[in-house]
Design a protein around this motif. Structure first.
Motif, PDB file in Angstrom:
ATOM      1  N   THR A  55       0.823  -1.210   0.000  1.00  0.00           N
ATOM      2  CA  THR A  55       0.000   0.000   0.000  1.00  0.00           C
ATOM      3  C   THR A  55       0.860   1.265   0.000  1.00  0.00           C
ATOM      4  OG1 THR A  55      -1.698  -1.169   1.240  1.00  0.00           O
ATOM      5  CG2 THR A  55      -1.825   1.219   1.269  1.00  0.00           C
ATOM      6  N   LEU A  56       2.048   1.208   0.583  1.00  0.00           N
ATOM      7  CA  LEU A  56       2.892   2.407   0.668  1.00  0.00           C
ATOM      8  C   LEU A  56       3.627   2.697  -0.627  1.00  0.00           C
ATOM      9  CD1 LEU A  56       4.547   2.248   4.200  1.00  0.00           C
ATOM     10  CD2 LEU A  56       2.433   3.360   3.494  1.00  0.00           C
ATOM     11  N   CYS A  57       4.420   1.739  -1.088  1.00  0.00           N
ATOM     12  CA  CYS A  57       5.305   2.012  -2.224  1.00  0.00           C
ATOM     13  C   CYS A  57       4.793   1.465  -3.552  1.00  0.00           C
ATOM     14  CB  CYS A  57       6.699   1.467  -1.935  1.00  0.00           C
ATOM     15  SG  CYS A  57       6.799  -0.326  -1.776  1.00  0.00           S
ATOM     16  N   LEU A  58       3.703   0.733  -3.532  1.00  0.00           N
ATOM     17  CA  LEU A  58       3.099   0.137  -4.721  1.00  0.00           C
ATOM     18  C   LEU A  58       4.026  -0.841  -5.440  1.00  0.00           C
ATOM     19  CD1 LEU A  58       1.125   3.150  -6.217  1.00  0.00           C
ATOM     20  CD2 LEU A  58       0.479   1.593  -4.378  1.00  0.00           C
ATOM     21  N   THR A  59       4.891  -1.505  -4.667  1.00  0.00           N
ATOM     22  CA  THR A  59       5.743  -2.562  -5.195  1.00  0.00           C
ATOM     23  C   THR A  59       5.006  -3.881  -5.015  1.00  0.00           C
ATOM     24  OG1 THR A  59       7.740  -1.344  -4.572  1.00  0.00           O
ATOM     25  CG2 THR A  59       7.998  -3.705  -4.946  1.00  0.00           C
ATOM     26  N   THR A  60       5.076  -4.749  -6.022  1.00  0.00           N
ATOM     27  CA  THR A  60       4.475  -6.073  -5.887  1.00  0.00           C
ATOM     28  C   THR A  60       5.569  -7.093  -5.612  1.00  0.00           C
ATOM     29  OG1 THR A  60       4.590  -6.545  -8.249  1.00  0.00           O
ATOM     30  CG2 THR A  60       2.573  -5.512  -7.445  1.00  0.00           C
ATOM     31  N   HIS A  61       5.206  -8.084  -4.813  1.00  0.00           N
ATOM     32  CA  HIS A  61       6.135  -9.163  -4.465  1.00  0.00           C
ATOM     33  C   HIS A  61       5.406 -10.494  -4.577  1.00  0.00           C
ATOM     34  CE1 HIS A  61       9.232  -6.535  -2.689  1.00  0.00           C
ATOM     35  NE2 HIS A  61       8.233  -5.841  -2.182  1.00  0.00           N
ATOM     36  N   PRO A  62       6.132 -11.541  -4.956  1.00  0.00           N
ATOM     37  CA  PRO A  62       5.517 -12.868  -4.965  1.00  0.00           C
ATOM     38  C   PRO A  62       5.489 -13.464  -3.560  1.00  0.00           C
ATOM     39  CG  PRO A  62       7.775 -13.020  -5.728  1.00  0.00           C
ATOM     40  CD  PRO A  62       7.483 -11.560  -5.498  1.00  0.00           C
ATOM     41  N   GLY A  63       4.677 -14.491  -3.379  1.00  0.00           N
ATOM     42  CA  GLY A  63       4.633 -15.221  -2.117  1.00  0.00           C
ATOM     43  C   GLY A  63       4.288 -14.329  -0.951  1.00  0.00           C
ATOM     44  N   SER A  64       5.079 -14.414   0.101  1.00  0.00           N
ATOM     45  CA  SER A  64       4.806 -13.635   1.311  1.00  0.00           C
ATOM     46  C   SER A  64       5.657 -12.365   1.378  1.00  0.00           C
ATOM     47  CB  SER A  64       5.028 -14.498   2.557  1.00  0.00           C
ATOM     48  OG  SER A  64       6.326 -15.045   2.534  1.00  0.00           O
ATOM     49  N   GLY A  65       5.999 -11.792   0.230  1.00  0.00           N
ATOM     50  CA  GLY A  65       6.785 -10.563   0.182  1.00  0.00           C
ATOM     51  C   GLY A  65       6.008  -9.334   0.601  1.00  0.00           C
ATOM     52  N   VAL A  66       4.678  -9.423   0.584  1.00  0.00           N
ATOM     53  CA  VAL A  66       3.803  -8.367   1.097  1.00  0.00           C
ATOM     54  C   VAL A  66       2.880  -9.035   2.100  1.00  0.00           C
ATOM     55  CG1 VAL A  66       1.928  -6.758   0.548  1.00  0.00           C
ATOM     56  CG2 VAL A  66       3.886  -6.953  -0.981  1.00  0.00           C
ATOM     57  N   SER A  67       2.720  -8.408   3.266  1.00  0.00           N
ATOM     58  CA  SER A  67       1.864  -8.976   4.313  1.00  0.00           C
ATOM     59  C   SER A  67       0.869  -7.943   4.796  1.00  0.00           C
ATOM     60  CB  SER A  67       2.706  -9.433   5.507  1.00  0.00           C
ATOM     61  OG  SER A  67       3.590 -10.448   5.133  1.00  0.00           O
ATOM     62  N   LEU A  68      -0.304  -8.422   5.198  1.00  0.00           N
ATOM     63  CA  LEU A  68      -1.271  -7.562   5.863  1.00  0.00           C
ATOM     64  C   LEU A  68      -0.793  -7.407   7.298  1.00  0.00           C
ATOM     65  CD1 LEU A  68      -3.882  -5.955   6.112  1.00  0.00           C
ATOM     66  CD2 LEU A  68      -5.053  -8.111   6.596  1.00  0.00           C
ATOM     67  N   MET A  69      -0.318  -6.216   7.630  1.00  0.00           N
ATOM     68  CA  MET A  69       0.176  -5.950   8.975  1.00  0.00           C
ATOM     69  C   MET A  69      -0.873  -5.158   9.730  1.00  0.00           C
ATOM     70  SD  MET A  69       4.190  -5.328   8.500  1.00  0.00           S
ATOM     71  CE  MET A  69       5.155  -6.323   7.376  1.00  0.00           C
ATOM     72  N   THR A  70      -1.113  -5.563  10.947  1.00  0.00           N
ATOM     73  CA  THR A  70      -2.116  -4.891  11.761  1.00  0.00           C
ATOM     74  C   THR A  70      -1.443  -4.239  12.957  1.00  0.00           C
ATOM     75  OG1 THR A  70      -2.589  -6.918  13.003  1.00  0.00           O
ATOM     76  CG2 THR A  70      -3.983  -6.441  11.096  1.00  0.00           C
ATOM     77  N   ALA A  71      -1.975  -3.079  13.313  1.00  0.00           N
ATOM     78  CA  ALA A  71      -1.476  -2.333  14.464  1.00  0.00           C
ATOM     79  C   ALA A  71      -2.631  -2.092  15.423  1.00  0.00           C
ATOM     80  CB  ALA A  71      -0.890  -0.992  14.014  1.00  0.00           C
ATOM     81  N   ARG A  72      -2.397  -2.404  16.674  1.00  0.00           N
ATOM     82  CA  ARG A  72      -3.386  -2.106  17.694  1.00  0.00           C
ATOM     83  C   ARG A  72      -3.539  -0.591  17.770  1.00  0.00           C
ATOM     84  NH1 ARG A  72      -1.438  -4.628  22.936  1.00  0.00           N
ATOM     85  NH2 ARG A  72      -0.046  -2.856  22.885  1.00  0.00           N
ATOM     86  N   LYS A  73      -4.779  -0.125  17.857  1.00  0.00           N
ATOM     87  CA  LYS A  73      -5.010   1.314  17.955  1.00  0.00           C
ATOM     88  C   LYS A  73      -4.463   1.825  19.277  1.00  0.00           C
ATOM     89  CE  LYS A  73      -8.377   3.069  15.391  1.00  0.00           C
ATOM     90  NZ  LYS A  73      -9.642   3.640  15.055  1.00  0.00           N
ATOM     91  N   LYS A  74      -4.170   3.108  19.336  1.00  0.00           N
ATOM     92  CA  LYS A  74      -3.639   3.671  20.577  1.00  0.00           C
ATOM     93  C   LYS A  74      -4.782   3.989  21.543  1.00  0.00           C
ATOM     94  CE  LYS A  74      -3.169   8.169  18.373  1.00  0.00           C
ATOM     95  NZ  LYS A  74      -2.274   9.218  17.976  1.00  0.00           N
ATOM     96  N   GLY A  75      -4.455   4.067  22.796  1.00  0.00           N
ATOM     97  CA  GLY A  75      -5.428   4.456  23.815  1.00  0.00           C
ATOM     98  C   GLY A  75      -6.460   3.385  24.122  1.00  0.00           C
TER      99      GLY A  75
END
Length: 162
Positions: free
Chosen positions: A83-103
């Motif tokens: 989503t940031l750099c618009l680079t594509t990767h095969p396999g697990s080169g791109v992952s859905l990363m989740t961040a806990r919200k603050k507070g």
């Protein structure tokens, strides 16, 4: 991005406790990082394969985010786009990363997600300092500076949702 110290990095985290920030592993190669080419510092936790961390300047201050992602491997024929750099990767080169919200929202279990390059080298891909697999970067009419602006805007939008 300016070079960061371990103390600055640990003090920047907004979605974990001070104790968690004190215990998380900070890269040992901070002096060797290409700071002039980085828009954010990103690294994976080698002791916990489902965790990574990101630190950047956002709205005039340093912000750190603890991220989690599935450790499952995807097939090599599967391609995903960061989503940031618009680079594509095969396999697990791109992952859905989740961040806990603050507070309070984070303590209640709410989180936000973003697809990121698993190696966290988006800044280097945009600048052409690191090459992805063939077909990973599309030829664009935007200048490198415009691509950097787009990437930092995408990152700011993600951080704004925290």
């Amino acid at each position: 991005m300016k070079a960061l110290t371990e103390t600055e990095i640990r003090n920047a985290f907004v979605n974990c406790s001070k104790g968690e920030a004190a215990r998380l592993p900070v890269p040992r190669d901070l002096a060797d990082r290409p700071w002039a080419d980085l828009d954010f510092l990103g690294w994976r936790d080698l002791s916990a394969p489902d965790r990574s961390y990101l630190v950047t300047e956002h709205e005039g201050r340093l912000v750190g985010v603890a991220l989690r992602f599935p450790a499952a491997k995807r097939g090599f024929l599967h391609r995903s786009m960061c989503t940031l750099c618009l680079t594509t990767h095969p396999g697990s080169g791109v992952s859905l990363m989740t961040a806990r919200k603050k507070g309070k929202e984070g303590r209640d279990g709410n989180s936000v997600g973003i697809y990121l390059c698993t190696d966290m080298d988006c800044s280097l891909y945009v600048r052409g300092k690191k090459q992805p697999e063939p077909g990973g970067r599309f030829e664009e009419s935007l200048t490198v500076h415009q691509q950097i602006d787009r990437m930092t805007g995408n990152l700011a939008a993600f951080l704004g949702r925290l």
